[in-house]
Design an enzyme around this catalytic site. Structure first.
Site, mmCIF file in Angstrom:
data_model
loop_
_atom_site.group_PDB
_atom_site.id
_atom_site.type_symbol
_atom_site.label_atom_id
_atom_site.label_comp_id
_atom_site.label_asym_id
_atom_site.label_seq_id
_atom_site.Cartn_x
_atom_site.Cartn_y
_atom_site.Cartn_z
ATOM 1 N N ASN A 9 28.418 76.355 -48.839
ATOM 2 C CA ASN A 9 27.440 77.422 -48.629
ATOM 3 C C ASN A 9 27.702 77.952 -47.223
ATOM 4 O OD1 ASN A 9 25.259 79.084 -48.310
ATOM 5 N ND2 ASN A 9 23.704 77.464 -48.421
ATOM 6 N N LYS A 11 26.578 80.465 -45.836
ATOM 7 C CA LYS A 11 25.406 81.131 -45.239
ATOM 8 C C LYS A 11 25.840 82.438 -44.574
ATOM 9 C CE LYS A 11 23.113 76.706 -45.014
ATOM 10 N NZ LYS A 11 22.142 75.820 -44.366
ATOM 11 N N HIS A 96 17.455 78.527 -52.508
ATOM 12 C CA HIS A 96 17.749 77.754 -51.296
ATOM 13 C C HIS A 96 16.508 77.733 -50.407
ATOM 14 C CE1 HIS A 96 19.469 76.551 -47.476
ATOM 15 N NE2 HIS A 96 20.479 76.051 -48.165
ATOM 16 N N GLU A 98 16.105 78.076 -47.371
ATOM 17 C CA GLU A 98 16.034 79.157 -46.370
ATOM 18 C C GLU A 98 15.523 80.440 -47.019
ATOM 19 O OE1 GLU A 98 20.064 78.716 -44.970
ATOM 20 O OE2 GLU A 98 19.523 76.777 -44.115
ATOM 21 N N GLU A 168 18.260 69.336 -51.921
ATOM 22 C CA GLU A 168 18.472 69.467 -50.476
ATOM 23 C C GLU A 168 17.156 69.230 -49.737
ATOM 24 O OE1 GLU A 168 22.122 72.150 -49.664
ATOM 25 O OE2 GLU A 168 20.381 73.437 -49.916
ATOM 26 N N GLY A 174 21.139 71.213 -41.806
ATOM 27 C CA GLY A 174 21.551 71.696 -40.490
ATOM 28 C C GLY A 174 21.002 70.882 -39.334
ATOM 29 N N SER A 214 23.337 68.216 -44.260
ATOM 30 C CA SER A 214 24.173 67.514 -43.278
ATOM 31 C C SER A 214 25.184 66.569 -43.931
ATOM 32 C CB SER A 214 23.304 66.765 -42.256
ATOM 33 O OG SER A 214 22.487 67.684 -41.552
HETATM 34 P P1 PGA Z 1 24.086 71.780 -44.027
HETATM 35 O O1 PGA Z 1 23.478 72.852 -45.062
HETATM 36 O O2 PGA Z 1 25.222 71.086 -44.726
HETATM 37 O O3 PGA Z 1 24.559 72.621 -42.861
HETATM 38 O O4 PGA Z 1 22.992 70.859 -43.664
HETATM 39 C C1 PGA Z 1 23.370 72.557 -46.430
HETATM 40 C C2 PGA Z 1 22.739 73.719 -47.145
HETATM 41 O O5 PGA Z 1 21.786 74.321 -46.623
HETATM 42 O O6 PGA Z 1 23.167 74.074 -48.261
#
Ligand code: PGA
Length: 251
Positions: A9, A11, A96, A98, A168, A174, A214
């Site tokens: 992803n 982003k 997601h 976010e 997630e 993150g 992460s």
């Molecule tokens: P991350 O993000 O691996 O940077 O924690 C995962 C995601 O949001 O899909």
């Protein structure tokens, strides 16, 4: 045997030109990863066209990170599922955290997006996961169950057959803080059980459930070793081709 998937992803990162370079980097290393691991790159809309051919040539599937909740028309700034599919994408990440948090996506919006994704031949990668306060209050099972019942339970059995789920935990995205492999297994098994209530054990058993938050080369092997973890949705580490492939090799 369930499908094994490692999905990036990206982003809102990389220019389209940088994205093509990143894709080429992943493609160059792909043969070093196990051939039974499906690789997906979740790219910004602006990158779909640019990565299309190189991804197809390398056998890497492309995903969008969102789609509009309307088919077409006067929705300034939106990108439809049909547009995404027409650029060769096979998947779309929906729900997601976010998107839920910063863009107010609700189950109602997501039901519309899911329907449009399927209508245009895209397979959704549907994200679920609890926030830190919800985990600390012991509500994570209820939160995840609601996210599944309100959206996934609205699908037909046929649609469900091509769904990918990503668990997630928001507190791990993150942040460098990963769920333990035991925490991941516990909730992945729970998710599969909830799916089985609606679609039956056989169908639930075939559904890939990815872990995200992460996930990196140093922890992927332990997380992927768990019975109900079928791969990962990778944010930060998917922006470095070596790390992304190292995660695929963790199986
Ligand atoms: P991350 O993000 O691996 O940077 O924690 C995962 C995601 O949001 O899909």
């Amino acid at each position: 045997m369930r499908r094994k998937i490692v999905a990036g992803n990206w982003k809102m990162n990389t220019t389209p030109a940088e994205g093509v370079e990143l894709l080429k980097g992943v493609a160059a290393l792909k043969s070093t990863a196990p051939s039974d691991v499906e690789l997906i790159v979740g790219v910004p809309f602006t990158h779909l066209c640019g990565v299309k051919d190189a991804a197809a040539a390398a056998g890497i599937a492309v995903s969008a990170q969102n789609c509009a909740d309307h088919e077409s028309g006067a929705y300034t700034g939106e990108v439809s599922a049909k547009m995404i599919a027409s650029l060769g994408a096979k998947y779309v990440i929906l729900g997601h955290s976010e998107r839920r948090e910063y863009y107010g996506e609700t189950s109602e919006t997501l039901n519309k997006k899911m329907a449009l994704a399927y209508a245009n031949g895209l397979a959704p990668i549907y994200c679920v996961g609890e926030k830190l306060d919800e985990r600390e209050a012991g509500k994570h099972f209820d939160v995840v169950r609601a996210q599944i019942e309100e959206v996934v339970f609205q699908l037909t059995p046929e649609q469900f057959g091509s769904l990918v789920i990503a668990y997630e935990p928001v507190w791990a995205i993150g942040t460098g803080k990963t769920a333990t492999a035991e925490q991941a297994q516990e909730i992945h098994a729970f998710i599969r059980g909830v799916l089985a209530e609606k679609f039956g054990a056989a169908a639930a058993d075939k559904t890939p459930i990815l872990y995200g938050g992460s996930c990196k080369p140093s922890n992927a092997a332990e997380i992927f070793s768990k019975a109900d973890v079928d791969g990962g949705l990778i944010g930060g580490a998917s922006l470095v081709a070596d790390d992304f492939i190292a995660i695929a090799k963790a199986f």
